[in-house]
Enzyme design. Structure first.
Site, short mmCIF file in Angstrom:
data_model
loop_
_atom_site.label_atom_id
_atom_site.label_comp_id
_atom_site.label_asym_id
_atom_site.label_seq_id
_atom_site.Cartn_x
_atom_site.Cartn_y
_atom_site.Cartn_z
N GLY A 64 43.13 43.02 33.67
CA GLY A 64 43.04 43.32 32.21
C GLY A 64 42.92 42.13 31.31
N GLU A 121 49.54 24.55 47.59
CA GLU A 121 48.17 24.27 47.53
C GLU A 121 47.13 25.26 47.88
OE1 GLU A 121 47.34 20.52 49.43
OE2 GLU A 121 49.34 19.53 48.77
N ASP A 175 49.12 54.23 40.72
CA ASP A 175 48.44 55.31 41.41
C ASP A 175 49.67 56.27 41.79
OD1 ASP A 175 45.98 54.10 41.80
OD2 ASP A 175 46.70 52.90 43.61
N TYR A 202 49.27 52.40 28.82
CA TYR A 202 48.90 51.10 28.18
C TYR A 202 49.45 49.80 28.67
CZ TYR A 202 47.38 48.77 23.71
OH TYR A 202 46.49 48.08 22.92
N GLY A 203 49.07 49.85 29.85
CA GLY A 203 49.58 48.55 30.69
C GLY A 203 48.40 47.66 30.41
N ILE A 204 48.41 46.55 31.38
CA ILE A 204 47.42 45.41 31.27
C ILE A 204 45.96 45.95 31.10
CG2 ILE A 204 46.83 43.11 32.22
CD1 ILE A 204 49.58 42.80 33.42
N GLN A 205 45.55 46.64 32.14
CA GLN A 205 44.54 47.15 32.15
C GLN A 205 44.19 48.07 30.90
OE1 GLN A 205 40.71 46.42 33.27
NE2 GLN A 205 42.22 46.00 34.83
N HIS A 257 40.35 53.30 39.86
CA HIS A 257 40.57 53.15 41.18
C HIS A 257 40.65 54.59 42.00
CE1 HIS A 257 42.11 52.06 44.96
NE2 HIS A 257 43.19 52.40 44.81
N GLU A 279 43.45 44.50 50.33
CA GLU A 279 44.81 44.13 49.96
C GLU A 279 45.59 43.84 51.08
OE1 GLU A 279 44.81 46.83 45.86
OE2 GLU A 279 45.79 47.51 47.68
#
Length: 334
Positions: free
Chosen positions: A134, A231, A83, A25-28, A108, A195
């Site tokens: 998420g 910037e 992961d 139950y993390g952000i995603q 993923h 990445e």
């Protein structure tokens, strides 16, 4: 040509009456669980008891369970933990409750592609991967819109894996924007390469190198920070919104000419050759083996490199300058 699916191609009936477990139950995980629930699905969530995620799930109106309890009673198990945690969670808590005809879903493909998780052959294995964090998935869903998703079918035991994946994507808003069909292999390898060579590895190394060159030449670290790091967001926002050519139309002619004539001198053929070597390490599994062994050994190299960069001058001056930016202080408090 890639296949792109929309709302008209997805039918929620393939999820109706099924129990869905969100493992992590993390952000995603939070975003997908809430969107699924709002789409009328039966959703159970799980995380480690007593953690901030567990408490957040309770605040959101869920009754969280352990991974074993949630997945054991589910028809579709969505694995949304980190992961490096997934193989352990799968082996100890999910695998014992897997039965013929169930579906296991990932966002993923790392652990499936590199055989860290090897599911039984009598279940469906699919991927629905939103191409956004998420928080954005949830924001767009609530706005009646969606975040584009990737869809992949690794194993189709029931003959309905693709329909199930499309229904899931629709339930989190993905088919409103478009769902692109891919494979676990393609998603994993392009994700890792992006990445490492561009988004994280390439960008952070370029920032540090530019900062160091200016400071070594006698310019103030604060000026170097603004020009080489601060910037960058302005530029990447324009690129994301309008592409590279759209960005060039919005910067000065001086900046555009410098881009066109000096950029290729920084990113040379040798840089591209190194990118090709990085891609090969992703494709042949060398990076995956290295990362898996690094975690088994307690992350000695990872931790040492993190500590080194925490004390890089760009981080030291950056912390000072960001304290002068109240809008960033507000963002960090959220």
């Amino acid at each position: 040509m890639v296949k792109i699916y929309y709302d008209k191609d997805a039918d929620l009936k393939f999820l109706k009456g099924k129990k869905i477990a969100i493992v992590g139950y993390g952000i995603q995980g939070r975003a997908q669980a809430m969107c699924l629930r709002d789409s009328g699905m039966s959703v159970t969530v799980c995380d480690l008891k007593g953690t901030a995620n567990w408490k957040q799930a309770e605040k959101d109106g869920f009754k969280p369970l352990s991974a074993a309890e949630a997945s054991g009673g589910a028809d579709l198990i969505s694995v949304l933990t980190e992961d490096v945690v997934q193989p352990k969670v799968y082996g100890e808590e999910i695998k014992p409750g897997l039965k013929k005809g169930k579906t296991i879903l990932f966002s993923h493909g790392f652990n499936i592609h590199y055989n860290q998780i090897v599911p039984p052959t009598d279940i469906d294995v699919i991927m629905v991967a939103p191409k956004g964090p998420g928080s954005l998935v949830r924001q767009m869903y609530e706005a009646g819109k969606g975040v584009p998703c990737l869809l992949a079918v690794y194993q189709d035991s029931t003959g309905k894996a693709r329909q199930t994946g499309l229904a899931y994507a629709r339930a989190i808003g993905g088919t409103r924007a478009g769902v692109i069909e891919t494979t676990f292999k393609e998603e994993t390898e392009t994700d890792l390469f992006g990445e490492q060579a561009v988004l994280c590895g390439g960008a952070s190394a370029l920032i540090k190198a530019g900062f160091e060159v200016l400071v070594e030449a006698g310019y103030a670290p604060e000026m170097a920070y603004f020009e080489c790091l601060h910037e960058l967001k302005l530029i990447t926002d324009m690129i994301q919104e309008s592409g590279i050519m759209g960005m060039r139309e919005r910067v000065s002619d001086t900046a555009e000419y410098g881009d066109l004539t000096r950029g290729p001198r920084v990113i040379t053929d040798e840089t591209k050759n190194e990118m090709r070597r990085i891609l090969k390490e992703v494709q042949n599994g060398e990076f995956a083996r290295e990362w898996i062994l690094e975690n088994r050994a307690g992350r000695p190299v990872f931790n040492a490199l993190v500590r080194k960069d925490e004390n890089h001058p760009v981080e030291i001056v950056g912390r000072k300058l960001r304290s002068m930016m109240p809008w960033m202080q507000k963002d960090r408090e959220k």
